[in-house]
Structure formats: C-alpha cells, structure tokens
Design a protein around this motif. Sequence first.
Motif, PDB file in Angstrom:
ATOM      1  N   ALA A  48       9.187  13.193   4.329  1.00  0.00           N
ATOM      2  CA  ALA A  48       9.039  14.644   4.371  1.00  0.00           C
ATOM      3  C   ALA A  48       7.867  15.133   3.524  1.00  0.00           C
ATOM      4  N   ASN A  49       7.442  14.348   2.539  1.00  0.00           N
ATOM      5  CA  ASN A  49       6.316  14.721   1.691  1.00  0.00           C
ATOM      6  C   ASN A  49       5.013  14.057   2.108  1.00  0.00           C
ATOM      7  N   GLY A  50       5.009  13.397   3.282  1.00  0.00           N
ATOM      8  CA  GLY A  50       3.799  12.725   3.746  1.00  0.00           C
ATOM      9  C   GLY A  50       3.579  11.366   3.121  1.00  0.00           C
ATOM     10  N   ALA A  51       4.508  10.892   2.302  1.00  0.00           N
ATOM     11  CA  ALA A  51       4.333   9.613   1.606  1.00  0.00           C
ATOM     12  C   ALA A  51       4.638   8.448   2.541  1.00  0.00           C
ATOM     13  N   PHE A  52       3.939   7.340   2.316  1.00  0.00           N
ATOM     14  CA  PHE A  52       4.174   6.131   3.105  1.00  0.00           C
ATOM     15  C   PHE A  52       4.103   4.922   2.196  1.00  0.00           C
ATOM     16  N   ARG A  53       4.680   3.849   2.669  1.00  0.00           N
ATOM     17  CA  ARG A  53       4.704   2.593   1.927  1.00  0.00           C
ATOM     18  C   ARG A  53       4.726   1.478   2.953  1.00  0.00           C
ATOM     19  N   VAL A  54       3.761   0.553   2.880  1.00  0.00           N
ATOM     20  CA  VAL A  54       3.682  -0.506   3.873  1.00  0.00           C
ATOM     21  C   VAL A  54       3.182  -1.785   3.190  1.00  0.00           C
ATOM     22  N   SER A  55       3.767  -2.917   3.583  1.00  0.00           N
ATOM     23  CA  SER A  55       3.386  -4.213   3.034  1.00  0.00           C
ATOM     24  C   SER A  55       2.384  -4.881   3.967  1.00  0.00           C
ATOM     25  N   VAL A  56       1.224  -5.309   3.423  1.00  0.00           N
ATOM     26  CA  VAL A  56       0.181  -5.939   4.222  1.00  0.00           C
ATOM     27  C   VAL A  56      -0.364  -7.140   3.471  1.00  0.00           C
ATOM     28  N   GLU A  57      -1.124  -7.976   4.192  1.00  0.00           N
ATOM     29  CA  GLU A  57      -1.849  -9.061   3.566  1.00  0.00           C
ATOM     30  C   GLU A  57      -3.341  -8.772   3.646  1.00  0.00           C
ATOM     31  N   SER A  58      -4.072  -9.246   2.676  1.00  0.00           N
ATOM     32  CA  SER A  58      -5.508  -8.986   2.626  1.00  0.00           C
ATOM     33  C   SER A  58      -6.184  -9.616   3.835  1.00  0.00           C
ATOM     34  N   PRO A  59      -6.992  -8.846   4.564  1.00  0.00           N
ATOM     35  CA  PRO A  59      -7.656  -9.410   5.745  1.00  0.00           C
ATOM     36  C   PRO A  59      -8.748 -10.386   5.342  1.00  0.00           C
ATOM     37  N   GLU A  60      -9.035 -11.331   6.245  1.00  0.00           N
ATOM     38  CA  GLU A  60     -10.097 -12.287   6.016  1.00  0.00           C
ATOM     39  C   GLU A  60     -11.430 -11.666   6.428  1.00  0.00           C
ATOM     40  N   SER A  61     -12.344 -11.539   5.498  1.00  0.00           N
ATOM     41  CA  SER A  61     -13.631 -10.923   5.783  1.00  0.00           C
ATOM     42  C   SER A  61     -14.631 -11.331   4.712  1.00  0.00           C
ATOM     43  N   GLU A  62     -15.903 -11.419   5.121  1.00  0.00           N
ATOM     44  CA  GLU A  62     -16.973 -11.696   4.170  1.00  0.00           C
ATOM     45  C   GLU A  62     -17.433 -10.427   3.461  1.00  0.00           C
ATOM     46  N   HIS A  63     -16.985  -9.277   3.949  1.00  0.00           N
ATOM     47  CA  HIS A  63     -17.387  -8.016   3.339  1.00  0.00           C
ATOM     48  C   HIS A  63     -16.620  -7.786   2.039  1.00  0.00           C
ATOM     49  N   PRO A  64     -17.251  -7.167   1.051  1.00  0.00           N
ATOM     50  CA  PRO A  64     -16.549  -6.904  -0.220  1.00  0.00           C
ATOM     51  C   PRO A  64     -15.583  -5.729  -0.123  1.00  0.00           C
ATOM     52  N   THR A  65     -15.762  -4.876   0.883  1.00  0.00           N
ATOM     53  CA  THR A  65     -14.883  -3.733   1.059  1.00  0.00           C
ATOM     54  C   THR A  65     -14.504  -3.602   2.529  1.00  0.00           C
ATOM     55  N   ALA A  66     -13.492  -2.816   2.776  1.00  0.00           N
ATOM     56  CA  ALA A  66     -13.062  -2.505   4.141  1.00  0.00           C
ATOM     57  C   ALA A  66     -12.510  -1.095   4.156  1.00  0.00           C
ATOM     58  N   ASP A  67     -12.543  -0.484   5.333  1.00  0.00           N
ATOM     59  CA  ASP A  67     -11.934   0.829   5.503  1.00  0.00           C
ATOM     60  C   ASP A  67     -10.560   0.645   6.125  1.00  0.00           C
ATOM     61  N   LEU A 102       0.848  -1.192   0.000  1.00  0.00           N
ATOM     62  CA  LEU A 102       0.000   0.000   0.000  1.00  0.00           C
ATOM     63  C   LEU A 102       0.881   1.239   0.000  1.00  0.00           C
ATOM     64  N   THR A 103       0.627   2.132  -0.934  1.00  0.00           N
ATOM     65  CA  THR A 103       1.339   3.405  -0.986  1.00  0.00           C
ATOM     66  C   THR A 103       0.329   4.533  -0.951  1.00  0.00           C
ATOM     67  N   GLY A 104       0.765   5.687  -0.566  1.00  0.00           N
ATOM     68  CA  GLY A 104      -0.126   6.838  -0.517  1.00  0.00           C
ATOM     69  C   GLY A 104       0.560   8.017   0.118  1.00  0.00           C
ATOM     70  N   ARG A 105      -0.255   9.048   0.393  1.00  0.00           N
ATOM     71  CA  ARG A 105       0.273  10.256   1.007  1.00  0.00           C
ATOM     72  C   ARG A 105      -0.732  10.746   2.035  1.00  0.00           C
ATOM     73  N   ALA A 106      -0.283  10.973   3.272  1.00  0.00           N
ATOM     74  CA  ALA A 106      -1.144  11.493   4.323  1.00  0.00           C
ATOM     75  C   ALA A 106      -1.096  13.012   4.284  1.00  0.00           C
ATOM     76  N   VAL A 107      -2.271  13.642   4.134  1.00  0.00           N
ATOM     77  CA  VAL A 107      -2.346  15.101   4.018  1.00  0.00           C
ATOM     78  C   VAL A 107      -3.478  15.614   4.882  1.00  0.00           C
ATOM     79  N   ASP A 108      -3.421  16.906   5.244  1.00  0.00           N
ATOM     80  CA  ASP A 108      -4.542  17.511   5.940  1.00  0.00           C
ATOM     81  C   ASP A 108      -5.551  18.019   4.921  1.00  0.00           C
ATOM     82  N   ARG A 109      -6.622  18.635   5.391  1.00  0.00           N
ATOM     83  CA  ARG A 109      -7.694  19.051   4.494  1.00  0.00           C
ATOM     84  C   ARG A 109      -7.256  20.148   3.527  1.00  0.00           C
TER      85      ARG A 109
END
Length: 878
Positions: free
Chosen positions: A436-455, A397-404
């Motif tokens: 410094a630019n708010g960017a992040f990178r983290v390795s995860v595994e897909s959680p086990e869930s019956e739901h089609p989406t997750a937050d 998962l990659t992305g950038r954490a920013v304020d409003r």
Amino acid sequence: MPSSPSRANGPRILFLVVAIVASIAAVVWFVMRAPRATDVAAAGAATPDVGPRAATTADADPNASAAAAERERVAGGAEAAVDTQDGANAELDSGPRLRLRAIRAGSLDVLPDVEFVWLQTAPDDQRFNALWTAYTNGELDLVLERGGKRVAADEFGCAEIPLPARQTAIVARSPGWWGVAWWQTGGSAEIEVTLERDRNISVVVVDAANEPVVGIPVGLRATFWGNQNDRMRARTDGEGKATLAHVDPVFRQGGAQEWSVALAIPLAAAVSVPVDDTNLPTEPVRLVLPATGVLDVRILDPHGAPAEGTFDVTLTPAPPAPNDAPGNPRRWLEGASVNDVSDGVAEFPWVGVGLEVVATARRVGTWTAHTARGFGPRRAGERVELVLRLESAASTLTGRAVDRAGAPLASASFDLFWSFGEDGQVGPFAHATTDANGAFRVSVESPESEHPTADLTIRVNDSDFGAAAEGSRSVGLPLAQGELDLGDVFVDALPLVVSGVVVDELGQPVKTAGVRAFARSSDSEHAEFSGDWWGAGRTNGEGRFELRGRANGDEIDVTATSAELASPPVRARRGQRDVVVALEATGTLAGRVVADATTRSGAMIVQLMRETDGEGEFVGHAEVAADGGFVVRRLWPGSYTAMLHDASLWSELTRVPGIVVRAGEVTRDPRLDPLDLRGTRFVVKLTVVDERGDPVPQGWFWRELSDANGEEQNEWGPISNGKLTAAHDGTGATLHLQAEGYCSLKLEKVVTDQTVTMHRAPNVRLVVRPVPELAPDVELYALVDSVIEGDGQAWLQIGPDGEGEDRVGILGKANVSFMVKVGPPNEDGVFLSIDDVQREIEVLPASGAQRFELELAPEKLAAAIANARASAADGSGD
C-alpha cells in the motif's frame, strides 16, 4: 583465387550451420516454454519433473508413494491459490472478460458438451511454477478437480469468464477430447484451446527381479537432432504403474524425429521404448530399472554455509571429456530435476551406478546457473553426496516505487529487467508487487556482465492495456550481498506509441479485441524486416486501446482481431491517438491430407503465402491433425499458395498455388480436399550402427533430390540414436551419411528399411618432404577429399616438423591438396591454394595411424605465400 578451409568444406560446413541454427532454434523454443517463476508461455514444454523426497531406508513404507506426496503438495498449493482468487473474481465479475473458444484439431466441426476448467494462481509466482509442474507431471487433472472453476461452453464452443488477474491454466474437455492452454498476465482478451482426441500411454516399471518400482519418474521423450528432453512426466504408483495422460497436446508441438517412453533419471544409457505418435501402444510399455543408487546435492553459499532460499536443481549425465570416444551417448541423455528445494539438499533417489554427473542449481526467479561435477553412486544402493557451492549469494533489493510527485504506486504489479550499457535489456527476470505504500522487496542474484554498473528497470503493467510505466535505478556490479536499499524509484509513464479504437463492420466499438502494433524504420530499404518495436494489448470495455513503449520507428502498423474478424494493417504515425482499426470478415481454408501409411514420419504443417505483386507474404499456418484434417482461419480475401511441410525437417512436400479465399466463406479447393500424397512420397527407416553393432548416437544425412523444375537440391536430416528416416518419390533415396568420428557413407537408391554400418574414422598421418620452412604468421594445411563427390573431406594442419595427424572420415581413394594461411595465429587470415600439388591416397579401415609421404616443392610453397601476402595487402583476400 583465395579460398579457405571453411569454403572448401562445402556441404559439411553448410550442414553444420544448419544444424547449429536448428539446435539454437530448438533450445530457444525449449527455453521460451520452460517454466520459470515469472513467465510461462505455452503448454506442454519440456519441464523438469518435481522430485519428492522418496523413501530410501530399509524400513520405509512402500505404500507411501512419492507420487502421492507430490499430489498432496501440488494440490495444497492449488487450494491456497484458489483461496486467494475468490476475492479477485468477485471484483472482476462486472469487469473485463476473457473469451474462451474450443477448437477441434484440424476440423470446423464443433464438439458437443465442451466444459472449460480454469485456475489462476496466487500472487506468489512459485505457485504457478508448481501448477505448471503439475501439468507436465500428470497432476493437472487432480489440481483442477480440487480447485478449478468450471463453465460450460455454448453450442459454438465458446464461453466467457472474468479476465484473470494472474497467470491461468485453462483446460477444455469434451467426452473423448482434451486440450490445454495458458493465459499470461497482460495477454489477449480471447484464447483458443485446441482439443485433440484424448489418448494416454500406460507404463509399468520393474526392477531386475521383476518387482514393481514405486515413485520413479517416466517421461514422454522427444529426440531432435540428437538432443533429448522429456515433454511430459509421470510417477509410478504402488504397483509400479504410471500414466502419461493427455499426450496429444504434446505430440501436437512437433519438433521431434523420434518419440519414446523412457525412465526420466540420469543413466549411462537410456532405458526407453520408441512409440509411434499415430499408433500408440495398446499394452503398457514395460521399462526395467537398472542398478541405481542415491545422490544428494548439498547446496552451500559462497562461505560454505547452507544456502538459503528456494532452488530448482537439475542432475544430468556429464558430457564426455575431450579424450573420450567420439559420439559418446552420454552427451545426449536426459537427466532429472527436483523443483522447489528449500532445505538446502536436493535428493535424487535413482541415479545410474558408475555415472559422472553435473548438478545445476538455479535460485527460483533467477537465471543464474551454479554447477558442480562429480561421480554418483558406484554400486547399487549406495548413497553419495555432491557438494554444490554457489558462486554468488542472493541479494535482497528493497525500495519504493513512486511517481514524480512522490506519491506511492500502491499494489502495482511490475516486472524487473537488467540493462547493460548498449547491450539492451535482459529479462524479465523477476516479478513483484508493491504494498500500500509502494514498497517492494525481491531476492535476485547478481547478473553476469563485464560492465561495472547496470540499470535495474521496473516496468509496471496496467490492468487494461499492458505495459504502462517504467523507472530505473543504476546499481554497481556485482551486487552487494545481503540487503540493498534502492530508495525511491521514480516511475514515469511510458511514451505513447499509438492509441485509438477498434470497431466492427457496423462501426461499433469492440471490447476485449486483441491489438498488435509494429514499428518500421523510415530509413530502411527493407522495412518489413526492420522492426524497431512491437507491442500487443487489448481493448477495454469501450473498445479503446493504448500501446506504450520506446519505439524508434516513425510509422506504426496496427492490426486487431476478434473471433473470426480481423483488420488489415492500419498505418499510423508514432504518438497518434485517434487511430481507428476496423474489423472485417475473413475467410477460412479447410482441407485434408491423404498419404500412404509409411508417409507420416512426423507432424505436417500447412503454410499459406498470400500472392501479391511482390514476393508474397506468409500470412498463416496450421498443423495437420492426426486424421489428416487442417483448418487455417482469419485469412484476408485474395489468392494464396499453400505449402505442405514436414514439421520435423521443414522440408517442403508439395505446394498448390492459386487458392481463392473469400470473406465469410470456407474455401475447400478440390486440390486440397484431399491433398493426395499417395504413391508420391515414401519413407525408409534405417538403423545406423558401427562395426561393433552399437548405434551411432548422432550424425546427419543429406538426400539427393530434384525439385519440380528439375534443379538439384539437398534435403538434410539427422541421425539420432542410430535411427534416421528419409523420404523418396518411389524410386529410392540416395543418401550421404556423416557423423563426427565416423567415415562418410553413401547409399544408392534405398527403398527398404535396413541396417547399415558406419566405420569409425581411421587416423591418417601425412608427412611432407622436404620439411617446409614457415614464418610465424604462416600455417600450412592439407585437404583430404574423397574422390567420390560429397563423400567427405578433412583438414589436417601440418606442423613445423612437416607432419600432421588426425581422424579422417573417409574410406577408399582420396585426393590430397595443400593450402597456406597468412595471418596472426588463432585469428582470421588469407587462405590460398597451392596450385598443381595433388596426390591420391587410399585410406583403409585400420586401428592404427596410416602414414602417407607427400612432396611439396619449396618454390611452389613460397609462391603461394607471396601471393597470399599480396592479397592481404590489397584487401582482396579472405
């Protein structure tokens, strides 16, 4: 009156509930303390050993000890961690401080010459996992010596250090005394380290030819309700010797019916020697290694290619198949683990021959378990391979954490949580830091869930107050393999629950005080049990605090502590910003327990209940130290009842009411100093075996007793590896023994240690004539109940042919009665006893099935079915 097999089963079902709860509590207790890349809670938890690559070829250098290799690896990681912490320490020298306090177990005396040694980790969470493993594998001393910082305590056993930026191990030591504690990011600004007398256990491991075995792990093993786990491990050196060091912090945890020193490898039968935590062996414990081979666990991704990433791999004896003999001891044996496997192959150099095993791999930083089952080596020295194919690959998962406003959150430390519909949050499962630019990178595994989406929720921590802001992004499940770009994740400040200032008795702000808050539902009749939110934090340098989160309750109770000061709960409204929490002087209760030599079958705990106009409030507890002393600190002035419990069974040994505690004083009630158990509580230890003399691996017993008011009660306890310990008042213990697959056994007034035999349960076949006619929604059961009350019962379902067969844990005379169930198969229904139908049988010890013919009048069966249908129709049935 309708009844059911579960209700008629009475004490046994009650026990099963108790046992399940105890087991869950033990599992939760264990999991909360087990190491993971993002969360380490307390010292001494059961952590798998680090298994280095051992020499397995014929020309391997026997002096290249696996233990030495491991020491170098962990120490190297610690040195790297220290290199990265110096700059952070320089920044914190003038900032917030962490107050350290050394406490002697069970005593008010201050130990002289206390030194604190502390080490915080590098930003890479895996390094803290290695530090934790160093403790559980006896390497923490070496790590601290090579990278720890030191500070001497004052005459009160206290010191201050810069508030760490990351997780930190803290050791307090004084000549002959030692203790360890762990501080977590966002934790309280003060921490206490309890010192016990420093004791070690020496171990020597040899093979069948009496030659020393190099690099093999040995463990300090706890047995609790038949489950086993190694709380501490060490590896043998070139002479086959190992030292389980600083064992008292582990013993202090309690939660064990039996302690032993064992080979920490997968074996069909444990190689262990029991140890008494109050009287450790003075000579090295000798363990003999049985025939073993080598097993390599090869980890493949879902496509069959070598898996990328770092894994923790555990190898345990496989549980018995359903058709295995009851009570198969493999069910309860500890296995072995290899941490931080990054080359795709985990090597287990010592695996018992002829053993079926289960390998479990978890990617570091995740909770998803991947398993494979197979056989290990079948003869001594054989090397085999077990392939473990991952069910899912990791996603990045990659992305950038920013304020409003779109501004990046630079160098922000955050935890990751999953949320599934209305199921609530799960985690944290990973930890990361933005650049410094708010960017992040983290390795995860897909959680086990019956739901089609997750937050996916990002929770940012504030360096002063703890959880501060949150942002989330919805993702589809299962996660796409490879890289998944979340884009900009907007992070908003969490709602303020409560804020204010903590002041001392003179009204002056108190810095680095610990603060806790608890939200209450305004619409609950039992508000004290209905918390909608709780939070913890600390005050900053100006004595102010802020606790943030999503609290549903309207009323908030806030408390604070600092050293020996504490505050009574301050009631506030949600969102209130001007709360003043005033610290006040508290009292201390001290005492000691004196008992017969046979009494101390396990750790003891003193629990205090504040005597109020209501039902009373439990406010504090303390463990009884090895010398019998106990101290309970930070008590509000008032009257208390003290209760002494056996920590293993949580059975109450005695209670003392009306203890008065005054502010600023140490209370020594003569009834507690000493609390004398001599001549009132005795212990018997039984060895429980089957007809062949083999130990019964797991079971339970209950003891008949009467409380102080003469009311009859039962005290429950486990049978573990053929051992049980029971207390009595000097008149002997009346015990009922039960175990799955065995016949119940009643023992009257047992006063001496002895060996008793439990017979394996015989098969009983019941034949009902005439053959009953049953509709598809009707089931017929027979209850076999011993004529000796409490000596066992069993349920047999009668099939369409009028016959039913099963093991019955009863010997001797028993009554057979019938019951019908009306309802869909495999679902709940209405149970009803069939009146006036009972037959006495006598069950004998026999290898084959014993056949008993019974009569059941069709009209009585039909009447019971009709009544059950009527109960189901009007809702009065079960």
